[in-house]
Design a protein around this motif. Structure first.
Motif, PDB file in Angstrom:
ATOM      1  N   ILE A   1       1.749  -1.431   7.421  1.00 21.05           N
ATOM      2  CA  ILE A   1       2.226  -0.395   8.327  1.00 21.05           C
ATOM      3  C   ILE A   1       2.096   0.981   7.681  1.00 21.05           C
ATOM      4  N   CYS A   2       1.486   1.905   8.418  1.00 16.22           N
ATOM      5  CA  CYS A   2       1.351   3.284   7.941  1.00 16.22           C
ATOM      6  C   CYS A   2       2.737   3.923   7.890  1.00 16.22           C
TER       7      CYS A   2
ATOM      8  N   GLY B   1       1.449   3.947  -4.311  1.00 18.25           N
ATOM      9  CA  GLY B   1       1.285   2.512  -4.557  1.00 18.25           C
ATOM     10  C   GLY B   1       2.303   1.614  -3.888  1.00 18.25           C
ATOM     11  N   LYS B   2       3.176   2.172  -3.044  1.00 20.13           N
ATOM     12  CA  LYS B   2       4.211   1.394  -2.363  1.00 20.13           C
ATOM     13  C   LYS B   2       3.910   1.359  -0.864  1.00 20.13           C
ATOM     14  N   PHE B   3       3.790   0.156  -0.300  1.00 21.86           N
ATOM     15  CA  PHE B   3       3.385  -0.006   1.089  1.00 21.86           C
ATOM     16  C   PHE B   3       4.418  -0.783   1.888  1.00 21.86           C
ATOM     17  N   LEU B   4       4.466  -0.484   3.179  1.00 24.61           N
ATOM     18  CA  LEU B   4       5.310  -1.225   4.106  1.00 24.61           C
ATOM     19  C   LEU B   4       4.507  -2.426   4.605  1.00 24.61           C
ATOM     20  N   LEU B   5       4.975  -3.626   4.301  1.00 22.59           N
ATOM     21  CA  LEU B   5       4.324  -4.863   4.713  1.00 22.59           C
ATOM     22  C   LEU B   5       5.310  -5.695   5.507  1.00 22.59           C
TER      23      LEU B   5
ATOM     24  N   ALA C   1       0.851  -5.606  -2.082  1.00 25.61           N
ATOM     25  CA  ALA C   1      -0.213  -4.616  -2.158  1.00 25.61           C
ATOM     26  C   ALA C   1       0.077  -3.615  -3.259  1.00 25.61           C
ATOM     27  N   THR C   2      -0.979  -2.954  -3.691  1.00 28.91           N
ATOM     28  CA  THR C   2      -0.863  -1.842  -4.623  1.00 28.91           C
ATOM     29  C   THR C   2      -1.980  -0.859  -4.325  1.00 28.91           C
ATOM     30  N   ALA C   3      -1.902   0.310  -4.916  1.00 25.15           N
ATOM     31  CA  ALA C   3      -2.959   1.317  -4.765  1.00 25.15           C
ATOM     32  C   ALA C   3      -3.586   1.571  -6.126  1.00 25.15           C
TER      33      ALA C   3
END
Length: 113
Positions: free
Chosen positions: A73-74, A63-67, A21-23
């Motif tokens: 995951i929030c 732009g960094k997500f917990l997957l 993912a990215t933002a």
């Protein structure tokens, strides 16, 4: 779904890690918003980068997500959302959903639909 106007692509498909993912910032009808773009091969899903629990961004750094497996995951309260549907399956907002944003992929570009 949100009403959107755009004249340029959000990003290139290769800017989103496959399985990741990215933002990106996007011009939505009610103002600019941060979007989460989740990629699976040539398919990209988009959601507003806002947790329905507390209205905070889901990324732990820009732009960094917990997957993990098939969940996003929030970073603030640990709510877990299904990547494919945006529905919260664990955490403080169970049963609520992320707000989907329609996207399309044309060639190697990701656009708001």
């Amino acid at each position: 779904m949100d009403t959107i106007t755009t004249v340029s692509p959000l990003c290139r498909l290769m800017d989103i890690p496959d399985g990741g993912a990215t933002a990106v910032d996007a011009p939505l009808a009610d103002g600019g918003q941060s979007l989460i773009l989740l990629r699976d091969g040539a398919q990209v899903r988009g959601y507003r980068n806002v947790c329905p629990h507390a209205g905070r961004r889901l990324d732990y750094a820009p732009g960094k997500f917990l997957l993990k497996d098939d969940t996003l995951i929030c970073a603030v309260h640990g709510a877990s959302f299904l990547r494919q549907a945006g529905v919260c399956v664990a955490g403080p907002c169970r049963g609520e959903s992320l707000r989907a944003v329609p996207l399309r992929v044309e060639g190697d570009q990701v656009w708001l639909a």
